[in-house]
Design an enzyme around this catalytic site. Sequence first.
Site, PDB file in Angstrom:
ATOM      1  N   TYR A 154      -0.925   6.773   3.739  1.00  7.40           N
ATOM      2  CA  TYR A 154      -0.275   5.903   4.710  1.00  7.40           C
ATOM      3  C   TYR A 154       1.245   5.985   4.571  1.00  7.40           C
ATOM      4  O   TYR A 154       1.767   6.843   3.860  1.00  7.40           O
ATOM      5  CB  TYR A 154      -0.840   4.492   4.588  1.00  7.40           C
ATOM      6  CG  TYR A 154      -2.327   4.471   4.870  1.00  7.40           C
ATOM      7  CD1 TYR A 154      -2.835   4.954   6.083  1.00  7.40           C
ATOM      8  CD2 TYR A 154      -3.252   4.018   3.928  1.00  7.40           C
ATOM      9  CE1 TYR A 154      -4.187   4.990   6.350  1.00  7.40           C
ATOM     10  CE2 TYR A 154      -4.609   4.041   4.189  1.00  7.40           C
ATOM     11  CZ  TYR A 154      -5.072   4.533   5.391  1.00  7.40           C
ATOM     12  OH  TYR A 154      -6.424   4.580   5.664  1.00  7.40           O
ATOM     13  N   HIS A 203       0.854  -1.194   0.000  1.00  7.14           N
ATOM     14  CA  HIS A 203       0.000   0.000   0.000  1.00  7.14           C
ATOM     15  C   HIS A 203       0.889   1.242   0.000  1.00  7.14           C
ATOM     16  O   HIS A 203       1.429   1.636   1.038  1.00  7.14           O
ATOM     17  CB  HIS A 203      -0.907  -0.013   1.228  1.00  7.14           C
ATOM     18  CG  HIS A 203      -2.130   0.855   1.089  1.00  7.14           C
ATOM     19  ND1 HIS A 203      -2.259   1.826   0.123  1.00  7.14           N
ATOM     20  CD2 HIS A 203      -3.293   0.888   1.795  1.00  7.14           C
ATOM     21  CE1 HIS A 203      -3.428   2.425   0.243  1.00  7.14           C
ATOM     22  NE2 HIS A 203      -4.083   1.864   1.260  1.00  7.14           N
ATOM     23  N   GLY A 253     -14.580  -1.112  -5.464  1.00 17.70           N
ATOM     24  CA  GLY A 253     -14.710  -1.154  -4.024  1.00 17.70           C
ATOM     25  C   GLY A 253     -16.142  -1.384  -3.573  1.00 17.70           C
ATOM     26  O   GLY A 253     -16.591  -2.516  -3.411  1.00 17.70           O
ATOM     27  N   GLY A 282     -15.768   6.297  -7.115  1.00 20.44           N
ATOM     28  CA  GLY A 282     -17.074   6.724  -7.588  1.00 20.44           C
ATOM     29  C   GLY A 282     -17.495   6.113  -8.908  1.00 20.44           C
ATOM     30  O   GLY A 282     -18.565   6.461  -9.445  1.00 20.44           O
ATOM     31  N   ARG A 305       0.345  -0.262  -4.843  1.00 16.80           N
ATOM     32  CA  ARG A 305      -0.755   0.662  -5.111  1.00 16.80           C
ATOM     33  C   ARG A 305      -0.291   2.091  -4.878  1.00 16.80           C
ATOM     34  O   ARG A 305       0.357   2.388  -3.862  1.00 16.80           O
ATOM     35  CB  ARG A 305      -1.958   0.358  -4.216  1.00 16.80           C
ATOM     36  CG  ARG A 305      -3.210   1.125  -4.638  1.00 16.80           C
ATOM     37  CD  ARG A 305      -4.404   0.799  -3.776  1.00 16.80           C
ATOM     38  NE  ARG A 305      -5.643   1.249  -4.411  1.00 16.80           N
ATOM     39  CZ  ARG A 305      -6.831   1.253  -3.827  1.00 16.80           C
ATOM     40  NH1 ARG A 305      -6.939   0.831  -2.573  1.00 16.80           N
ATOM     41  NH2 ARG A 305      -7.900   1.669  -4.464  1.00 16.80           N
TER      42      ARG A 305
END
Length: 357
Positions: A179, A174, A310, A289, A226
């Site tokens: 993060y 990630h 997602g 979205g 990612r």
Amino acid sequence: MNQLFCPVRIGRNQLSNRMVMAPMTRSRALGDGTPGPLAAQYYAQRAGVGLIVAEGTQPSDDGQGYLATPGIYTDRHVAGWRTVIEAVHAKGSRMFIQLMHVGRMSHPDNTPHHRQGVAPSAIAPATGMFTATGMQDIPVPRALQTDEIAGVVEEFRIAARRAIEAGADGVEIHGANAYLVHQFLAQSANTRTDQYGGSIQNRSRFALEVARAVAQEIGADRTAMRLSPGLSIWGIDEGDEGPDLYRYLVSELDKIGLAYLHITIKDNDALLAELRQRWSNLLMLNRPGRTAAEAGSDVASGLADLESFGQLVLANPDFPERLKLNVPMNKPDPATYYGGTDVGYTDYPSHNETLVA
């Protein structure tokens, strides 16, 4: 849309289609970070997609930020994930575990050791976090010493090995969504003056070291990353150099030969197309979205080889079948995203059952 249903090979894994379940935190792990008792059912229900990328999974105590998120660094974690992965494999899908070290996006009340979070620099994200006693401000993190960083890289390496021990088909690092890896990339979170701060090359160093370490441990063909170019959230600001940073980083990651690159981006297709040219392997694209009607458009245009979804997969365990039949999609319930029981987790119906309004 038809191209979404075409098989594709990712490293050593053959996928039945190009639809991917994106990693989504659900905060339903046990107190020690072992996947919860319903996790195997939850993921197996959604194994109609070609690949499942498991929720963000911490590689260490320091890597945890949120309540009830899973880990992959103890024997119990490995055993718990093995049950999940076996259930997914039995349904014919493949599964990568996403390694997520949250860095400064942490609160001591949520971690096993109750220590201050670690980060590139001692800069708080200026946001709150939900804890067992309610919302609290995230405290200022502790800046990692230069000689500590190799140890954090090693945490990723060991966690990747443990994921493979659990039966995972690979891991996704990630490097997005504010993060730890993303914190090193962003000027607003990284004000270091050593070899991990300052220039684009230095701010990319940690991401590249983690990718190389994991690839060395389990094979580049089972390693992915990612990224979220241009994302501004929780105090992250990549500055004017952001596009150049990703041009450099993607070019360097390409040299490692990762199985795929997973990019989450809402717009800026010009930059996306340029990154696509710098990347010689498979590119997975997540569009926040994105609607069911838009599914398949990025694969059809050539911008991506795979598309990750997602909320659509969260609320529709039979997402590929619904897409193929062009039947209505269940609507997700945000109130049940994090924590709780089977409600909003394993009780979403398939298309031939009662629809969720």
